[in-house]
Design an enzyme around this catalytic site. Structure first.
Site, PDB file in Angstrom:
ATOM      1  N   ASP A  62       0.849  -1.186   0.000  1.00 16.54           N
ATOM      2  CA  ASP A  62       0.000   0.000   0.000  1.00 16.54           C
ATOM      3  C   ASP A  62       0.892   1.247   0.000  1.00 16.54           C
ATOM      4  OD1 ASP A  62      -1.537   2.094   2.103  1.00 16.54           O
ATOM      5  OD2 ASP A  62      -2.782   1.245   0.549  1.00 16.54           O
ATOM      6  N   THR A  95      -3.500   5.567  -3.896  1.00 17.98           N
ATOM      7  CA  THR A  95      -2.363   6.230  -3.241  1.00 17.98           C
ATOM      8  C   THR A  95      -1.057   6.004  -4.004  1.00 17.98           C
ATOM      9  OG1 THR A  95      -2.168   4.306  -1.792  1.00 17.98           O
ATOM     10  CG2 THR A  95      -3.327   6.190  -0.918  1.00 17.98           C
ATOM     11  N   THR A  96      -0.899   4.818  -4.604  1.00 20.34           N
ATOM     12  CA  THR A  96       0.317   4.537  -5.381  1.00 20.34           C
ATOM     13  C   THR A  96       0.275   5.278  -6.712  1.00 20.34           C
ATOM     14  OG1 THR A  96       0.314   2.343  -4.367  1.00 20.34           O
ATOM     15  CG2 THR A  96       1.780   2.663  -6.228  1.00 20.34           C
ATOM     16  N   ASP A 393      -9.275  -0.259   2.198  1.00 21.17           N
ATOM     17  CA  ASP A 393      -9.299   0.237   0.814  1.00 21.17           C
ATOM     18  C   ASP A 393     -10.552  -0.235   0.090  1.00 21.17           C
ATOM     19  OD1 ASP A 393      -6.944   1.481   1.234  1.00 21.17           O
ATOM     20  OD2 ASP A 393      -5.723   0.235  -0.077  1.00 21.17           O
TER      21      ASP A 393
END
Length: 576
Positions: A62, A95-96, A393
């Site tokens: 994550d 987020t990545t 998530d």
């Protein structure tokens, strides 16, 4: 004759860097942060193992969890890490992607800065491109029926496939959907889905991952206060308190002077009468179970046990709020204010079970629970922590779709469609702005390119085929199959992403690139008085110059509160 003396404006202890050097440093820092988590994108994502300074281990892919753990020195790198946290708080996913995209946006701008193009020209082109990106995304998005369970599970599965729990994806998808559906509340036409407050994840090491489930109610890590109290009650009448069932003590040190023995006996009698009065107030509403956030004295336990009432004490405020929402009770602050309508009758079963070495109280089979507990089982704490992150998530994705039921194709298809639209539009533009505008289209290709790289497929061949595919009419849903690295129609694969996540990713990435391109000066703050007046190290000297204890890896001794202990620090060496 001597020339004019130089005028010192800044303090001698302040280090200042400006111009081209600062912009190059910021871009390098952003690219380095993006490179750290580039391999964490897609179904074939690799994981990172991080050691925190206290010796704890974090294993995750994550993006936000990784960047939260690493310590960086460069201010541009810190702002990159901050956008990952913002993305996680706002939409809970992507987020990545946002870090990789922001890094690429800055990377493509480097070429124009070298050609002496002014940053404001690049920023103007980026802002124009962002408006067009949002317009194209909304155009290619498709509405979804949120009541179609099968479709909702497919959407959540797209988010989970890139995580560590894709082995149990069906179970995880149904857990996430059931949990979000449980806490969904609609009042006066306004939809409220508060996962953080009302969907609590309880991790219990041991058992099998398949044993994980969503309870139609609440579970707390507590036992009844007296061993002779009932541990199984069907259709319990529940009273929730946030006051203690003990004799009131003085706030600060209280002294009582007693001259006669009868006075001491009277004080004890008053205490007993007070406790008895509290318990009589409780007995008036005939509860089966009393839960309080504070303590319960031995005498109160005795009275409650004689009345066949079970009691649980020192429950967290957040847990008490969840129990109130699940069983329909109201939390009462004074026992003499208890009314019949404050009693919760919505629960079907109260039961205390022993799992491993600990006791857990279950309040389940609730009629209309608007709060729930997700019980996770697994081999170790590290695995459970990663499963919890993945599940959060998945729940955020489900929440986003329920709030804004619009989808765009995943697997880099949306990026390629937007990239193609921007490239076509740039051909009709005039002036120097068209080149940075076209560079944004090129930067968007980093998502499908990274997906192909992480699969080990031929990047150039697949990306060229994908570009050619998007020039054809009606091929906007074509992207990269994250498992094999081949071209695939995302509609057929069933890989979809919420529009809200994509919009937030693009906005955050472009805004961050714009922010960092505007910086042309870095002034490192002066040292405090009493510190040695040494030269402030430049950002270009590398992180070791700033914090040699934290950078460079290995073992080190730390002193904390007079105790010396050994810590091991994992290091990402940003050689900027």
């Amino acid at each position: 004759m001597m020339g004019p003396r130089p005028v010192l404006v800044l303090s001698q202890n302040v280090k200042r860097e400006s111009g081209r050097k600062v912009q190059a440093g910021n871009i390098t820092a952003a690219k380095t942060i993006a490179d750290i988590i580039r391999t964490c994108l897609g179904p074939r994502a690799m994981m990172k193992m991080l050691l925190d300074p206290m010796g704890g281990i974090v294993m995750t892919n994550d993006g936000n969890a990784i960047l939260r753990e690493i310590q960086v020195q460069h201010p541009a790198a810190k702002s990159m890490i901050e956008i990952s946290r913002t993305q996680d708080e706002e939409v809970g996913d992507g987020t990545t992607s946002v870090i990789i995209l922001a890094g690429e946006m800055l990377s493509v701008a480097e070429h124009f800065l070298e050609q002496q193009m002014h940053p404001t020209v690049i920023i103007g082109a980026y802002r124009k491109a962002l408006d067009d990106m949002i317009h194209v995304l909304k155009k290619i998005s498709t509405p979804v029926d949120v009541n179609n369970r099968e479709m909702m599970l497919k959407i959540i599965k797209s988010a989970i496939n890139t995580k560590a729990i894709n082995r149990w994806s069906e179970l995880a998808c149904s857990i996430a959907l059931d949990a979000v559906r449980t806490v969904e509340l609609e009042e006066n036409g306004r939809k409220e889905i508060d996962i953080k407050k009302y969907a609590k994840v309880e991790k219990i090491p041991g058992g099998f991952s398949e044993d994980s489930c969503v309870l139609r109610g609440i579970m707390v890590n507590k036992d009844v206060t007296h061993p002779r109290m009932r541990r199984l009650i069907k259709n319990p009448r529940i009273v929730l308190l946030d006051c203690s069932l003990e004799y009131k003590k003085g706030e600060s040190q209280t002294d009582i002077e007693i001259t006669r023995e009868e006075d001491f006996a009277r004080i004890l009698q008053m205490e007993e009468e007070y406790i008895q009065q509290i318990c009589e107030d409780l007995l008036r509403v005939k509860p089966d179970l009393v839960i309080t956030e504070k303590g319960i004295s031995d005498l109160a336990q005795h009275y409650l046990m004689r009345a066949n009432i079970s009691a649980v004490r020192r429950v967290r405020k957040t847990d008490n709020n969840r129990i109130a929402r699940a069983c329909g009770a109201r939390i009462v602050s004074r026992t003499d204010e208890l009314r019949e309508e404050d009693v919760g009758t919505g629960a079907g079963l109260f039961e205390v079970k022993k799992i491993g070495d600990e006791y857990f109280a279950f309040i389940t089979d609730c009629k209309e629970p608007k709060a729930c507990t997700i019980v996770l089982r697994g081999a170790s704490k590290e695995i459970l922590a990663e499963v919890e992150r993945n599940l959060q998530d998945a729940m955020q994705v489900c929440r986003n779709v329920l709030v804004d039921p619009q989808l765009v194709p995943g697997g880099g298809a949306a990026e390629m469609a937007v990239s193609h639209a921007l490239t076509e539009k740039s051909k009709g533009m005039t002036g120097v702005e068209q080149w940075p505008y076209r560079a944004v289209a090129q930067a968007l290709e980093v998502i499908p390119r990274t997906l192909i790289q992480n699969c080990g497929a031929s990047t150039i061949r697949v990306l060229t085929s994908l570009r050619a595919k998007h020039t054809q009419e009606g091929s906007q849903t074509w992207g990269v199959n994250g498992e094999s690295g081949a071209l695939a129609d995302m509609k057929e694969l069933g890989v979809w992403e919420p529009l809200a996540v994509k919009l937030q990713t693009y906005k955050t990435a472009v805004e961050t690139a714009v922010l960092l391109l505007r910086i042309d000066d870095i002034v490192s703050g002066h040292k405090k008085k009493g510190e040695e007046h040494s030269k402030a190290p430049s950002w270009d000297e590398g992180p070791e110059a700033h914090c040699p204890k934290l950078w460079g890896g290995g073992m080190g001794m730390r002193r904390w509160g007079g105790v010396r202990f050994r810590v091991e620090v994992l290091v990402f060496n940003l050689s900027l």
